[in-house]
Design an enzyme around this catalytic site. Structure first.
Site, PDB file in Angstrom:
ATOM      1  N   ASP A  48       0.829  -1.211   0.000  1.00  0.00           N
ATOM      2  CA  ASP A  48       0.000   0.000   0.000  1.00  0.00           C
ATOM      3  C   ASP A  48       0.863   1.261   0.000  1.00  0.00           C
ATOM      4  O   ASP A  48       1.982   1.254   0.513  1.00  0.00           O
ATOM      5  CB  ASP A  48      -0.915  -0.021   1.238  1.00  0.00           C
ATOM      6  CG  ASP A  48      -2.052   0.980   1.115  1.00  0.00           C
ATOM      7  OD1 ASP A  48      -2.403   1.355  -0.025  1.00  0.00           O
ATOM      8  OD2 ASP A  48      -2.585   1.381   2.161  1.00  0.00           O
ATOM      9  N   HIS A  57       1.883   3.253  -9.067  1.00  0.00           N
ATOM     10  CA  HIS A  57       1.676   1.811  -9.281  1.00  0.00           C
ATOM     11  C   HIS A  57       2.837   1.226 -10.100  1.00  0.00           C
ATOM     12  O   HIS A  57       3.293   0.114  -9.856  1.00  0.00           O
ATOM     13  CB  HIS A  57       0.345   1.566  -9.993  1.00  0.00           C
ATOM     14  CG  HIS A  57      -0.841   2.012  -9.185  1.00  0.00           C
ATOM     15  ND1 HIS A  57      -1.007   1.663  -7.870  1.00  0.00           N
ATOM     16  CD2 HIS A  57      -1.920   2.788  -9.496  1.00  0.00           C
ATOM     17  CE1 HIS A  57      -2.123   2.192  -7.409  1.00  0.00           C
ATOM     18  NE2 HIS A  57      -2.690   2.883  -8.363  1.00  0.00           N
ATOM     19  N   LEU A  90      11.130 -19.851  -5.100  1.00  0.00           N
ATOM     20  CA  LEU A  90      10.149 -19.083  -4.313  1.00  0.00           C
ATOM     21  C   LEU A  90       8.818 -19.103  -5.050  1.00  0.00           C
ATOM     22  O   LEU A  90       8.783 -19.039  -6.282  1.00  0.00           O
ATOM     23  CB  LEU A  90      10.654 -17.639  -4.171  1.00  0.00           C
ATOM     24  CG  LEU A  90       9.774 -16.641  -3.413  1.00  0.00           C
ATOM     25  CD1 LEU A  90      10.652 -15.655  -2.635  1.00  0.00           C
ATOM     26  CD2 LEU A  90       8.846 -15.855  -4.327  1.00  0.00           C
TER      27      LEU A  90
END
Ligand code: IPE
Ligand code: IPE
Ligand code: MG
Length: 250
Positions: free
Chosen positions: A23, A40, A134
């Protein structure tokens, strides 16, 4: 609440699964007098760096909140900008993620997104399915409440009877049944709330809230969060062994 200040860290215990609410992109852009979209965009670059940092620290699972079920409420130009950004990110970073050994999974309701985006996700998942360093789960059009409801629906469709339904059974139908529950939950951007992220899965996660805006979050802040995690006393409702022994002796 931790800040952006550097801290020293050791390399002993690492969380196996880190969940992140990325955020603060909009505020990062606003501070620079830029449109929110640029926040973004910077957020995507930050994600790639954080994923590499997690690989370096031997973290096995990273789950990021990229677009919530509620983010459709945003102005349509921001929503379409985000959709375009995901497509651009897949074409820009997929090969790199692959060479980093990342397995990509998308979690969320795929019905509401465009065919083009669905195809890009399928491509990202298929191209990276055999990678083992991962697992990066990208929560997109995801909501914790949606997840519980879709799991219940799937269980009912599979013919699970009320008597057969328990926590372990329902877990098998949750969107992230392939991963252990998050050990560490990080939220950047200063807000102290879950915002409908992984409600079911965070029952015993350790929460770390950082004032850092997501595009500014990097290795230093990740290490600070891991350090805070190491200092936590995880009891899962029980008592520490030493305390249990002391209680027996009392
Ligand atoms: C998080 O950043 C990214 C998404 C929700 C897509 P925000 O866009 O919420 O950034 P702030 O909270 O407005 O700064
Ligand atoms: C949560 O952030 C969702 C993502 C980071 C994708 P929001 O910015 O949407 O959350 P609220 O509105 O502050 O609760
Ligand atoms: Mg926000």
């Amino acid at each position: 609440m931790s800040s952006c200040a550097p801290v020293s860290s050791e390399t002993s215990i690492v969380p196996r699964h880190v969940a992140i609410v990325m955020d603060g992109n909009g505020r990062w852009a606003k501070k620079r007098f830029l449109p929110r979209f640029f926040g973004h965009k910077a957020g995507v670059d930050s994600l790639v760096k954080v994923v590499q940092a997690c690989i370096d620290r031997k973290i096995e699972y990273v789950t990021v909140f990229a677009f919530s079920s509620e983010n459709w409420k945003r102005p349509s130009d921001e929503v379409s900008g985000l959709m375009g950004l995901v497509l651009a990110a897949v074409s820009r970073y997929l090969a790199r993620m692959g060479s980093m050994g990342v397995r990509i999974r998308i979690v969320g309701d795929r019905d509401a997104v465009s065919d083009k985006l669905r195809a890009a996700w399928n491509e990202a998942e298929t191209a990276t399915q055999h990678n083992t360093k991962l697992t990066l789960s990208v929560a997109f059009n995801y909501g914790g409440r949606w997840d519980v409801v879709q799991a219940c629906k799937q269980a009912m469709r599979a013919g699970v009877s009320p008597d057969q339904l328990d926590e372990a059974k329902l877990s098998q139908f949750m969107a992230m049944s392939y991963a252990p529950d998050p050990d560490l939950f990080i939220r950047t951007g200063g807000e102290v709330r879950i915002s409908n992220f992984l409600l079911w899965q965070v029952a015993y996660s350790e929460f770390v809230f950082s004032d850092c805006l997501w595009p500014e979050f990097g290795e230093t802040q990740l290490d600070a969060a891991i350090q805070e995690f190491r200092l936590r006393d995880r009891r899962f409702g029980g008592v520490k062994t030493a305390d249990a022994v002391a209680a027996l002796g009392a």
